[in-house]
Design a protein around this motif. Structure first.
Motif, PDB file in Angstrom:
ATOM      1  N   GLU A 240      15.875  26.816  27.869  1.00 16.68           N
ATOM      2  CA  GLU A 240      15.388  28.075  28.425  1.00 16.68           C
ATOM      3  C   GLU A 240      13.869  28.141  28.516  1.00 16.68           C
ATOM      4  O   GLU A 240      13.313  29.161  28.945  1.00 16.68           O
ATOM      5  CB  GLU A 240      15.956  29.238  27.593  1.00 16.68           C
ATOM      6  N   ASP A 241      13.185  27.051  28.136  1.00 17.03           N
ATOM      7  CA  ASP A 241      11.750  26.953  28.356  1.00 17.03           C
ATOM      8  C   ASP A 241      11.411  25.953  29.464  1.00 17.03           C
ATOM      9  O   ASP A 241      10.239  25.624  29.680  1.00 17.03           O
ATOM     10  CB  ASP A 241      11.027  26.552  27.066  1.00 17.03           C
ATOM     11  N   HIS A 242      12.410  25.470  30.177  1.00 17.51           N
ATOM     12  CA  HIS A 242      12.194  24.518  31.271  1.00 17.51           C
ATOM     13  C   HIS A 242      11.609  25.236  32.487  1.00 17.51           C
ATOM     14  O   HIS A 242      11.943  26.401  32.741  1.00 17.51           O
ATOM     15  CB  HIS A 242      13.519  23.845  31.632  1.00 17.51           C
ATOM     16  N   ARG A 243      10.760  24.563  33.248  1.00 22.36           N
ATOM     17  CA  ARG A 243      10.110  25.198  34.403  1.00 22.36           C
ATOM     18  C   ARG A 243      11.108  25.634  35.473  1.00 22.36           C
ATOM     19  O   ARG A 243      10.806  26.525  36.277  1.00 22.36           O
ATOM     20  CB  ARG A 243       9.088  24.245  35.020  1.00 22.36           C
ATOM     21  N   ARG A 337       8.294  35.125  30.965  1.00 23.43           N
ATOM     22  CA  ARG A 337       8.936  35.948  29.948  1.00 23.43           C
ATOM     23  C   ARG A 337       7.990  37.046  29.475  1.00 23.43           C
ATOM     24  O   ARG A 337       6.797  36.802  29.287  1.00 23.43           O
ATOM     25  CB  ARG A 337       9.342  35.088  28.745  1.00 23.43           C
ATOM     26  N   PRO A 383      14.194  32.023  23.114  1.00 21.41           N
ATOM     27  CA  PRO A 383      14.731  30.991  24.005  1.00 21.41           C
ATOM     28  C   PRO A 383      15.410  29.867  23.236  1.00 21.41           C
ATOM     29  O   PRO A 383      14.926  29.441  22.182  1.00 21.41           O
ATOM     30  CB  PRO A 383      13.481  30.480  24.742  1.00 21.41           C
ATOM     31  N   THR A 385      16.243  26.061  23.196  1.00 18.17           N
ATOM     32  CA  THR A 385      15.538  24.944  23.831  1.00 18.17           C
ATOM     33  C   THR A 385      16.108  23.581  23.472  1.00 18.17           C
ATOM     34  O   THR A 385      15.533  22.567  23.862  1.00 18.17           O
ATOM     35  CB  THR A 385      14.047  24.981  23.439  1.00 18.17           C
TER      36      THR A 385
END
Length: 519
Positions: A240-243, A337, A383, A385
């Protein structure tokens, strides 16, 4: 010749099911005569707790777990979490005691009438063997069915006098391979994806279940596809931190169409993107978009609104799609976010709590969640991850998360399990704290105490209800409840005390509980 008990124990040993989750009753006692030293009995203080602990353990290990219940009464207690296991697609072999065959015609005390029918439709297969000597073979078949995709629980009712009967040993079976999918349909899907102007991926829990985390990232990057989480996904299938992460789909028809409206090809893998919570109107999908749905569940494939439906193992399907060509595309904008507002006057919000858990959690931690009101804020401020780093109940029922965290900690002993549990949810299965203390599982139980069933109050507003009866939970003291079951606990009411309590819990090698008063 050997006894039914000896043959069954030998079978369970060869299948790797030597951990038994249960709460024993009179009709189950002969099953445990001369209990083998290499077996482990995990005691839960109520059958719903037993079922959820086994669910967490099976998901954590990736293998079927064995559950033992007490006739109709125990099966009835467990049904809510059996429903959750069914929706989670968790492989479980559930056994239940039955009265002696010789007295069944007299409707004896603690017998089960229609035992094999009682747990339906929330099991894949259910049986009470016709003969005692058929019990080991029935358990073997139950294991095969539970492990075959789509995975899920199975049920075997066993009369009390069967365990001492003679039978032949059973050779353990081998489960079949996962469905790779129709090559022609997958080739069609690959061509549609390659020809897309602005493709989107929608990933469900099946991607995580099938171990396709890395492959899903590669597919998204190959096509520069905005990647969404399917509604009510019980697992995390994409960092959930992927671009390329684009957020979570709202479980409403109109919201799904609005969110995906700019995409011309939508590929949903591992779970339906049309899992609704309320009624809606209009189209199910954006007009003009081509939608492809891939899942290992034939039932879902039969009703999911889409243009192309494929039944396949997510990992195999994504590998096939990755082998096809893809044009170069523009990179979609990254999701921004929101930052949580600093608490005012010392009061703690769920957003602030979640942001502090995100900041303080160990790198190797697993989140088990059942705090419905906090799910939205969690999407923004906590998130996920890493693969296999998040679990929740797919059914929407309560009473699963707290005991499931105990089972997960048994399965993943080298990782820190963090259980995020609402105050209302916790009270459905609070007895699991005793099991955590007994087993010494180092779970950090974080209780979100807002003193009410807040999710119901919010949902009531959809029906124009300003007040909702039966939602006030004031007066619960989770520190005292935890202490009474052998778990150390702290209560936090002010923001300045939060980090110290969380660090204490996260560093502990024993189960701990932090009750956080939420404003």
């Amino acid at each position: 010749m050997t006894t039914v008990r000896e043959a069954t124990q030998a079978l369970l040993r060869q299948l790797g099911m030597t951990t038994i989750f249960g709460n024993p009753g009179s009709t189950e006692l002969p099953m445990f005569r001369d209990f083998p030293n290499d077996f482990r009995y995990v005691l839960g203080l109520q059958e719903s707790v037993v079922m959820a602990m086994a669910d967490g353990y099976a998901q954590g290990t990736g293998r079927a777990a064995l559950v033992n219940l007490h006739s109709s009464a125990g099966t009835g207690h467990a049904l809510g979490n059996l429903f959750t296991a069914f929706r989670n697609q968790t492989p479980l072999v559930v056994t239940a005691g039955q009265q002696a065959r010789s007295i069944l015609p007299f409707e004896p005390f603690l017998y089960a009438e229609g035992a094999a029918e009682f747990p339906r439709p929330f099991v894949k297969w259910s049986v009470e063997p016709a003969r005692a000597q058929d019990v080991p073979a029935a358990v073997a078949r139950a294991w095969i069915v539970a492990m075959q995709p789509p995975r899920g629980p199975t049920f075997v009712s066993i009369p009390i006098d069967d365990w001492e009967r003679d039978c032949n040993p059973v050779i353990p079976p081998r489960a079949g391979a996962a469905n790779p999918g129709d090559p022609a349909l997958l080739a069609e899907a690959a061509a549609l994806l390659a020809g897309a102007r602005r493709p989107a991926l929608v990933l469900g829990a099946g991607v995580a279940r099938d171990g396709a985390w890395g492959a899903a990232i590669a597919l998204a990057e190959k096509h520069q596809a905005a990647t969404y989480v399917a509604p009510f996904s019980a697992r995390c299938s994409f960092p959930e931190d992927h671009r390329l992460f684009a957020g979570f789909l709202d479980p409403r028809r109109e919201a799904i169409v609005a969110t995906l409206g700019d995409h011309d090809v939508i590929l949903a893998i591992g779970g339906p993107l049309s899992l609704y919570h309320v009624e809606g109107e209009g189209p199910h999908l954006p007009p003009g978009a081509t939608t492809i749905f891939i899942a290992d569940h034939p039932g879902q494939a039969s009703w999911a609104p889409c243009d192309l439906s494929i039944v396949a193992h997510a990992g195999h399907a994504i590998a096939t799609l990755l082998s096809a060509s893809a044009p170069k595309r523009m990179v979609p904008p990254a999701l921004i976010r929101p930052e949580p507002a600093a608490p005012g006057g010392g009061a703690i919000t769920d957003r602030w709590l979640l942001s502090r858990i995100a900041a303080l959690r160990p790198a190797r931690s697993v989140i088990v969640e059942e705090a419905p009101t906090a799910r939205g804020p969690m999407h923004d401020h906590l998130p996920i991850t890493r693969p296999d780093g998040f679990y929740t109940c797919a059914s929407g029922g309560l009473g699963h998360g707290l005991p499931a965290a105990v089972g997960m900690a048994l399965a993943r002993s080298d990782e820190k399990v963090i259980a995020l549990i609402g105050d209302g949810s916790a009270m459905y299965a609070i007895q699991a704290l005793w099991s955590a203390a007994k087993l010494g599982t180092p779970v950090s139980f974080i209780i979100f105490n807002n003193r009410r069933y807040d999710a119901l109050r919010g949902f009531g507003r959809l029906f124009g209800m300003q007040t909702v009866e039966g939602t006030d939970l004031a007066g619960l003291d989770f520190v005292q409840i935890a202490a009474g079951q052998g778990v150390s606990a702290r209560r936090v009411e002010r923001a300045e005390d939060l980090d110290a309590a969380l660090n204490w819990s996260l560093a502990s090698a024993l189960p701990t509980l932090v009750e956080v008063v939420i404003e």
